[in-house]
Design an enzyme around this catalytic site. Structure first.
Site, PDB file in Angstrom:
ATOM      1  N   GLY A  12       0.699  -1.050  -0.026  1.00 32.69           N
ATOM      2  CA  GLY A  12       0.098   0.206  -0.203  1.00 32.69           C
ATOM      3  C   GLY A  12       0.876   1.241  -0.123  1.00 32.69           C
ATOM      4  CG  ASP A  41       3.482  -8.681  15.612  1.00 36.36           C
ATOM      5  OD1 ASP A  41       2.684  -7.721  15.212  1.00 36.36           O
ATOM      6  OD2 ASP A  41       2.726  -9.887  15.986  1.00 36.36           O
ATOM      7  N   GLY A  71      -0.406  -0.499   9.591  1.00 35.26           N
ATOM      8  CA  GLY A  71      -1.508  -0.282  10.253  1.00 35.26           C
ATOM      9  C   GLY A  71      -2.526  -1.244   9.794  1.00 35.26           C
ATOM     10  CB  SER A 114      -7.427   7.549   9.089  1.00 34.93           C
ATOM     11  OG  SER A 114      -8.868   7.254   8.310  1.00 34.93           O
ATOM     12  CE1 TYR A 162      -7.503   1.895  10.193  1.00 33.05           C
ATOM     13  CE2 TYR A 162      -9.191   3.784   9.931  1.00 33.05           C
ATOM     14  CZ  TYR A 162      -7.989   3.263   9.594  1.00 33.05           C
ATOM     15  OH  TYR A 162      -7.159   3.638   8.237  1.00 33.05           O
ATOM     16  CE  LYS A 166      -4.892   4.578  11.169  1.00 30.28           C
ATOM     17  NZ  LYS A 166      -3.612   4.436  10.670  1.00 30.28           N
TER      18      LYS A 166
END
Ligand code: NAD
Length: 264
Positions: A12, A41, A71, A114, A162, A166
């Site tokens: 990505g 990790d 992410g 985000s 999430y 963010k």
């Protein structure tokens, strides 16, 4: 030659930034679960320590740029994993690599948040307080409580983890702006909207989130390409951006402006 550490470099947006910097002749040290210079990790304390140790030893203790892209999307189970990678996997690296960044040339860091960070208010949220207090167990307990509540709350627990992570990661970056600025290390946040990456594709396939992602078109009428976000991240690291510091830069096709036209 500058040395850049990129988390989430295998896919990505992280991979897009990596390609771009390599094409510019820069040295890139990627951190990811696989296909990277450092395999670590970031969901675990031990993995974060391994990532920091690897970055310090491979860079020789001098880092010019740190780009935190790694992410997990809201569709990933368990939702506690999303909170751990998206917040603690970022803030631990920022703090753990700060001294090495101080040794760099015109050093800077960029965190990928985000636009979901501001789609609801987190003022006074116990979840945000737990993140900012560094209380990973407390964050997990609150996310698990949402999961165990059943019904719609349980179905949206991944999104809760999430969006809260963010928001908190952007807040944590801004909290560091004063001390980092005095140390000569710039730190900025990018807040993308929907970007065509494997994460987004996985979200589209998820029965809980797929329709919402599909139906949500930004004012510009399309989703972003990873290279468009990579271009912004690269710019934020360039000398032309030398006065940009502590800022959250939205790259979302107009979503934030449409949702919150008066809040800025
Ligand atoms: P992606 O899935 O293509 O890439 C994410 C990378 O992070 C992968 O290479 C993955 O292996 C790595 N990663 C995940 N968990 C990890 C762990 N525990 N340890 C180490 N590495 C790990 O996703 P992307 O869309 O490029 O996302 C990059 C960042 O952008 C993420 O932080 C994401 O939340 C954010 N973001 C994405 C979108 C979108 O629409 N794609 C929108 C806004 C923000």
């Amino acid at each position: 030659m500058t040395t850049t550490i990129i988390t989430g470099s295998a896919s990505g947006m992280g991979a897009a930034v990596r390609r771009r910097l390599l094409a510019d002749g820069e040295r890139v040290i990627g951190i990811d679960l696989r296909d990277a210079e450092i395999h670590a990790d970031l969901s675990t304390r031990h993995g974060r320590e391994a990532a920091i140790d690897g970055a310090l030893s491979q860079s020789g203790g001098r880092i010019d740029k740190l780009i935190c892209c790694a992410g997990l999307g809201p569709h990933v189970d368990p939702a506690t994993l999303v909170a751990s990678v998206n917040y603690f996997g970022v803030v631990t690296l920022l703090d753990g690599l700060f001294e090495a960044l101080r040794q760099g040339k015109a050093p800077c860091a960029v965190v990928v948040s985000s636009n979901s960070a501001t789609l609801q208010s987190w003022a006074g949220s116990p979840l945000r307080d737990a993140y900012l207090a560094g209380d990973e167990d407390g964050v997990h307990a609150l996310v698990r409580a949402a999961q165990e509540a059943g019904g719609e709350q349980a179905a949206q627990a991944g999104y809760l983890a999430y969006a809260s992570a963010k928001n908190a990661v952007a807040a944590a970056a801004r909290q560091r702006a004063a001390s980092w600025g005095r140390a000569g290390v710039r730190l900025n946040v990018v807040a993308p909207g929907a970007v065509e990456t494997p994460m987004l594709q996985a979200g589209l396939r998820d029965p809980r989130y797929g329709d919402a992602i599909r139906d949500f078109l930004p004012p510009l009428g399309r989703r972003a390409q990873p290279d468009e976000v990579a271009a912004l991240i690269a710019f934020l690291c360039r000398p032309e951006a030398a006065y940009l510091h502590g800022n959250v830069v939205f790259i979302d096709g107009g979503v934030d402006a449409a949702q919150r036209p008066l809040a800025f």
